[in-house]
Design a protein around this motif. Structure first.
Motif, PDB file in Angstrom:
ATOM      1  N   THR A   1     -10.879 -15.566  12.899  1.00 23.98           N
ATOM      2  CA  THR A   1     -12.325 -15.441  13.036  1.00 23.98           C
ATOM      3  C   THR A   1     -12.787 -14.327  12.113  1.00 23.98           C
ATOM      4  OG1 THR A   1     -12.161 -13.807  14.793  1.00 23.98           O
ATOM      5  CG2 THR A   1     -12.141 -16.126  15.456  1.00 23.98           C
ATOM      6  N   PRO A   2     -14.088 -14.194  11.877  1.00 20.71           N
ATOM      7  CA  PRO A   2     -14.565 -13.071  11.041  1.00 20.71           C
ATOM      8  C   PRO A   2     -14.075 -11.716  11.562  1.00 20.71           C
ATOM      9  CG  PRO A   2     -16.311 -14.653  11.316  1.00 20.71           C
ATOM     10  CD  PRO A   2     -15.191 -15.115  12.206  1.00 20.71           C
ATOM     11  N   ALA A   3     -14.080 -11.539  12.895  1.00 15.85           N
ATOM     12  CA  ALA A   3     -13.590 -10.266  13.453  1.00 15.85           C
ATOM     13  C   ALA A   3     -12.100 -10.104  13.183  1.00 15.85           C
ATOM     14  CB  ALA A   3     -13.877 -10.210  14.954  1.00 15.85           C
ATOM     15  N   GLY A   4     -11.362 -11.217  13.318  1.00 11.33           N
ATOM     16  CA  GLY A   4      -9.926 -11.152  13.043  1.00 11.33           C
ATOM     17  C   GLY A   4      -9.642 -10.863  11.593  1.00 11.33           C
ATOM     18  N   ALA A   5     -10.422 -11.506  10.693  1.00 10.86           N
ATOM     19  CA  ALA A   5     -10.222 -11.277   9.264  1.00 10.86           C
ATOM     20  C   ALA A   5     -10.507  -9.829   8.889  1.00 10.86           C
ATOM     21  CB  ALA A   5     -11.115 -12.227   8.460  1.00 10.86           C
ATOM     22  N   ALA A   6     -11.538  -9.252   9.516  1.00 13.94           N
ATOM     23  CA  ALA A   6     -11.862  -7.849   9.220  1.00 13.94           C
ATOM     24  C   ALA A   6     -10.737  -6.928   9.685  1.00 13.94           C
ATOM     25  CB  ALA A   6     -13.177  -7.475   9.898  1.00 13.94           C
ATOM     26  N   LEU A   7     -10.176  -7.235  10.869  1.00 15.92           N
ATOM     27  CA  LEU A   7      -9.084  -6.409  11.383  1.00 15.92           C
ATOM     28  C   LEU A   7      -7.840  -6.540  10.510  1.00 15.92           C
ATOM     29  CD1 LEU A   7      -7.825  -4.551  13.452  1.00 15.92           C
ATOM     30  CD2 LEU A   7      -7.447  -6.538  14.945  1.00 15.92           C
ATOM     31  N   VAL A   8      -7.525  -7.767  10.087  1.00 15.47           N
ATOM     32  CA  VAL A   8      -6.354  -7.965   9.227  1.00 15.47           C
ATOM     33  C   VAL A   8      -6.538  -7.250   7.894  1.00 15.47           C
ATOM     34  CG1 VAL A   8      -5.105  -9.717   7.885  1.00 15.47           C
ATOM     35  CG2 VAL A   8      -5.598 -10.102  10.307  1.00 15.47           C
ATOM     36  N   ALA A   9      -7.780  -7.248   7.383  1.00 13.19           N
ATOM     37  CA  ALA A   9      -8.037  -6.540   6.121  1.00 13.19           C
ATOM     38  C   ALA A   9      -7.734  -5.057   6.254  1.00 13.19           C
ATOM     39  CB  ALA A   9      -9.491  -6.765   5.692  1.00 13.19           C
ATOM     40  N   ARG A  10      -8.123  -4.478   7.387  1.00 16.70           N
ATOM     41  CA  ARG A  10      -7.824  -3.057   7.608  1.00 16.70           C
ATOM     42  C   ARG A  10      -6.322  -2.842   7.777  1.00 16.70           C
ATOM     43  NH1 ARG A  10     -11.892   0.380   8.980  1.00 16.70           N
ATOM     44  NH2 ARG A  10     -10.257   1.916   8.504  1.00 16.70           N
ATOM     45  N   LEU A  11      -5.676  -3.777   8.475  1.00 10.78           N
ATOM     46  CA  LEU A  11      -4.219  -3.654   8.631  1.00 10.78           C
ATOM     47  C   LEU A  11      -3.526  -3.728   7.273  1.00 10.78           C
ATOM     48  CD1 LEU A  11      -3.559  -5.896  11.777  1.00 10.78           C
ATOM     49  CD2 LEU A  11      -3.561  -3.399  11.674  1.00 10.78           C
ATOM     50  N   GLY A  12      -4.059  -4.570   6.386  1.00 11.71           N
ATOM     51  CA  GLY A  12      -3.459  -4.703   5.062  1.00 11.71           C
ATOM     52  C   GLY A  12      -3.496  -3.430   4.253  1.00 11.71           C
ATOM     53  N   GLU A  13      -4.392  -2.514   4.623  1.00 10.86           N
ATOM     54  CA  GLU A  13      -4.462  -1.228   3.917  1.00 10.86           C
ATOM     55  C   GLU A  13      -3.338  -0.286   4.344  1.00 10.86           C
ATOM     56  OE1 GLU A  13      -8.267   0.393   4.725  1.00 10.86           O
ATOM     57  OE2 GLU A  13      -9.386  -1.330   3.911  1.00 10.86           O
ATOM     58  N   HIS A  14      -2.748  -0.549   5.526  1.00 10.33           N
ATOM     59  CA  HIS A  14      -1.793   0.412   6.083  1.00 10.33           C
ATOM     60  C   HIS A  14      -0.421  -0.167   6.401  1.00 10.33           C
ATOM     61  CE1 HIS A  14      -5.143   3.205   6.517  1.00 10.33           C
ATOM     62  NE2 HIS A  14      -5.831   2.244   7.123  1.00 10.33           N
TER      63      HIS A  14
ATOM     64  N   PRO B   1       1.573  -2.580   5.093  1.00 10.32           N
ATOM     65  CA  PRO B   1       2.591  -2.696   4.040  1.00 10.32           C
ATOM     66  C   PRO B   1       3.242  -1.358   3.689  1.00 10.32           C
ATOM     67  CG  PRO B   1       0.688  -4.026   3.489  1.00 10.32           C
ATOM     68  CD  PRO B   1       0.293  -3.199   4.678  1.00 10.32           C
ATOM     69  N   ALA B   2       2.421  -0.296   3.619  1.00  9.59           N
ATOM     70  CA  ALA B   2       2.987   1.026   3.329  1.00  9.59           C
ATOM     71  C   ALA B   2       3.896   1.486   4.461  1.00  9.59           C
ATOM     72  CB  ALA B   2       1.864   2.046   3.107  1.00  9.59           C
ATOM     73  N   LEU B   3       3.491   1.206   5.709  1.00 11.31           N
ATOM     74  CA  LEU B   3       4.315   1.573   6.851  1.00 11.31           C
ATOM     75  C   LEU B   3       5.611   0.774   6.843  1.00 11.31           C
ATOM     76  CD1 LEU B   3       4.737   3.074   9.489  1.00 11.31           C
ATOM     77  CD2 LEU B   3       3.367   1.327  10.641  1.00 11.31           C
ATOM     78  N   GLU B   4       5.523  -0.509   6.505  1.00  8.32           N
ATOM     79  CA  GLU B   4       6.714  -1.347   6.439  1.00  8.32           C
ATOM     80  C   GLU B   4       7.668  -0.836   5.371  1.00  8.32           C
ATOM     81  OE1 GLU B   4       7.554  -6.102   6.833  1.00  8.32           O
ATOM     82  OE2 GLU B   4       5.867  -5.428   5.634  1.00  8.32           O
ATOM     83  N   ALA B   5       7.120  -0.434   4.228  1.00  9.39           N
ATOM     84  CA  ALA B   5       7.957   0.107   3.155  1.00  9.39           C
ATOM     85  C   ALA B   5       8.621   1.408   3.585  1.00  9.39           C
ATOM     86  CB  ALA B   5       7.113   0.342   1.901  1.00  9.39           C
ATOM     87  N   ALA B   6       7.871   2.243   4.328  1.00  7.87           N
ATOM     88  CA  ALA B   6       8.442   3.500   4.815  1.00  7.87           C
ATOM     89  C   ALA B   6       9.579   3.239   5.798  1.00  7.87           C
ATOM     90  CB  ALA B   6       7.356   4.347   5.475  1.00  7.87           C
ATOM     91  N   LEU B   7       9.387   2.251   6.672  1.00  5.69           N
ATOM     92  CA  LEU B   7      10.445   1.899   7.617  1.00  5.69           C
ATOM     93  C   LEU B   7      11.680   1.371   6.897  1.00  5.69           C
ATOM     94  CD1 LEU B   7       8.317   0.184  10.414  1.00  5.69           C
ATOM     95  CD2 LEU B   7       9.469   2.403  10.556  1.00  5.69           C
ATOM     96  N   GLU B   8      11.463   0.563   5.877  1.00  6.73           N
ATOM     97  CA  GLU B   8      12.587   0.033   5.110  1.00  6.73           C
ATOM     98  C   GLU B   8      13.316   1.149   4.381  1.00  6.73           C
ATOM     99  OE1 GLU B   8      15.371  -2.421   3.637  1.00  6.73           O
ATOM    100  OE2 GLU B   8      13.862  -2.891   5.178  1.00  6.73           O
ATOM    101  N   ALA B   9      12.550   2.115   3.839  1.00  2.37           N
ATOM    102  CA  ALA B   9      13.174   3.251   3.156  1.00  2.37           C
ATOM    103  C   ALA B   9      14.000   4.083   4.132  1.00  2.37           C
ATOM    104  CB  ALA B   9      12.099   4.114   2.495  1.00  2.37           C
ATOM    105  N   ALA B  10      13.461   4.279   5.340  1.00  6.80           N
ATOM    106  CA  ALA B  10      14.210   5.032   6.351  1.00  6.80           C
ATOM    107  C   ALA B  10      15.476   4.299   6.730  1.00  6.80           C
ATOM    108  CB  ALA B  10      13.330   5.255   7.586  1.00  6.80           C
ATOM    109  N   SER B  11      15.401   2.984   6.842  1.00  7.47           N
ATOM    110  CA  SER B  11      16.582   2.187   7.174  1.00  7.47           C
ATOM    111  C   SER B  11      17.614   2.268   6.058  1.00  7.47           C
ATOM    112  CB  SER B  11      16.177   0.734   7.420  1.00  7.47           C
ATOM    113  OG  SER B  11      17.302  -0.061   7.694  1.00  7.47           O
ATOM    114  N   GLU B  12      17.163   2.200   4.818  1.00  2.71           N
ATOM    115  CA  GLU B  12      18.075   2.286   3.686  1.00  2.71           C
ATOM    116  C   GLU B  12      18.735   3.653   3.607  1.00  2.71           C
ATOM    117  OE1 GLU B  12      20.284   1.651   0.326  1.00  2.71           O
ATOM    118  OE2 GLU B  12      19.339   0.226   1.704  1.00  2.71           O
ATOM    119  N   ALA B  13      17.952   4.705   3.906  1.00  2.33           N
ATOM    120  CA  ALA B  13      18.516   6.062   3.910  1.00  2.33           C
ATOM    121  C   ALA B  13      19.596   6.188   4.974  1.00  2.33           C
ATOM    122  CB  ALA B  13      17.406   7.083   4.150  1.00  2.33           C
ATOM    123  N   GLN B  14      19.428   5.492   6.088  1.00  2.00           N
ATOM    124  CA  GLN B  14      20.425   5.526   7.156  1.00  2.00           C
ATOM    125  C   GLN B  14      21.704   4.826   6.718  1.00  2.00           C
ATOM    126  OE1 GLN B  14      19.914   7.134   9.878  1.00  2.00           O
ATOM    127  NE2 GLN B  14      21.232   6.368  11.505  1.00  2.00           N
TER     128      GLN B  14
END
Length: 322
Positions: free
Chosen positions: A60-73, A75-88
């Motif tokens: 829905t428009p509300a869902g699309a707006a929320l996903v757009a905001r999630l897209g700003e954050h 992917p970076a969080l996912e990359a940080a988690l992957e980096a932490a996993s790789e460091a482990q």
């Protein structure tokens, strides 16, 4: 929204996958679980986030707006988690190791180049200290791994034996010329001794192996010094006798600066005067790849420390935690 992190990840995956089933496969959960999380999220925000279009779910428009905001954050969080996993998983970063200086000099030093060549991104912080402080630093988390010559009375530590050493009694030729070479327990008991500490580490096991457990330990302790080099220096200066690791006195014996004492053969016990060295670490230590690489490398030394070196010579025995 703090209680809906998992649902936000689910929303993000559904928006990318297009169906609950596809998102469920990516997340490793069931499609019904995906639907339940999204419904809970919609109840929390108070608006519909998806609408059904045939078999697919459309934002829905509300869902699309929320996903757009999630897209700003996200992917970076996912990359940080992957980096932490790789460091482990990677053998990278610093591991602190504490123990006695003689141990590092005679056993670790020749082996360290191989470890560091195998793991070029590994860094070691090596510290020299006595067993009591090494145990305390391990428990405090200031050290990752330690080498101890005594079993620590600390339930928070995990320990594994890594090597053994043999003890010998030595005296300077000048001292023995003046006071005589002892043979029996009574002879030895009349001499002056230099010891490591009040517990008579090294001296006590050597004495019991040489003369039996019922023979009283020598009483003439003229100096206690918690340093193997200083003990040997005092022996060479003619201050008294001392019991030290055989590997440690070998150069001085070859150069005739000290003489190895041999008790009467008939009074020896079947036991050999030995000490055990242990690798220790906190039971709650994080099992990072770098920690496991160094710990397992140390423990692997237990299997090779008694093997003959090239040319048939045996590698030096290991000193106690001193």
């Amino acid at each position: 929204m703090l209680g809906n992190h998992e649902a936000l990840w689910t929303l993000w995956e559904v928006s990318r996958a297009g169906t609950h089933a596809a998102a469920a496969a990516r997340l490793g959960i069931t499609a019904s679980a995906v639907g339940q999380q999204l419904k809970a999220l919609e109840r929390h925000v108070g608006v519909a986030l998806f609408e059904r279009v045939g078999r697919r779910a459309r934002l829905t428009p509300a869902g699309a707006a929320l996903v757009a905001r999630l897209g700003e954050h996200l992917p970076a969080l996912e990359a940080a988690l992957e980096a932490a996993s790789e460091a482990q998983r990677a053998v990278r970063g610093e591991v602190s190791l504490g123990g006695p200086w003689p141990f590092f000099r005679y056993w670790l030093r020749p082996r360290l180049p191989g470890l560091l060549a195998r793991h070029p991104e590994l860094r070691l912080d090596v510290r020299f200290d006595v067993p009591s402080r090494v145990s305390r630093l391990l428990l405090e988390g200031a050290l990752d791994l330690g080498i101890l010559g005594l079993l620590p009375e600390a339930p928070g530590l995990e320990v594994r034996p890594v090597a053994q050493e043999e003890f010998v009694a030595v005296g300077a030729p000048s001292y023995l010329k003046r006071w005589g070479t002892p043979r029996t327990a009574r002879d030895h008991g009349a001499h002056r001794f230099i010891v490591f500490d009040a517990d008579l580490a090294m001296l006590a096991p050597w004495w019991r192996a040489a003369f039996g457990p019922k023979e009283p330990l020598p009483a003439q302790v003229v100096c206690r010094v918690a340093n193997l080099d200083e003990m040997l220096a005092l022996v060479e200066a003619g201050v008294g006798l001392a019991v030290l690791p055989d590997y440690f006195v070998a150069p001085a014996v070859r150069e005739k600066r000290v003489v190895t004492l041999t008790p009467e053969p008939g009074r020896r016990s079947a036991r050999r005067p030995r000490g055990t060295l242990y690798v220790a670490w906190r039971k709650a230590a994080a099992p990072t790849a770098r920690f496991l690489a160094v710990r397992d490398w140390l423990l692997a030394g237990a299997a090779t420390s008694k093997e003959p070196a090239r040319g048939g010579a045996r590698p030096p025995a290991l000193p106690p935690g001193r």
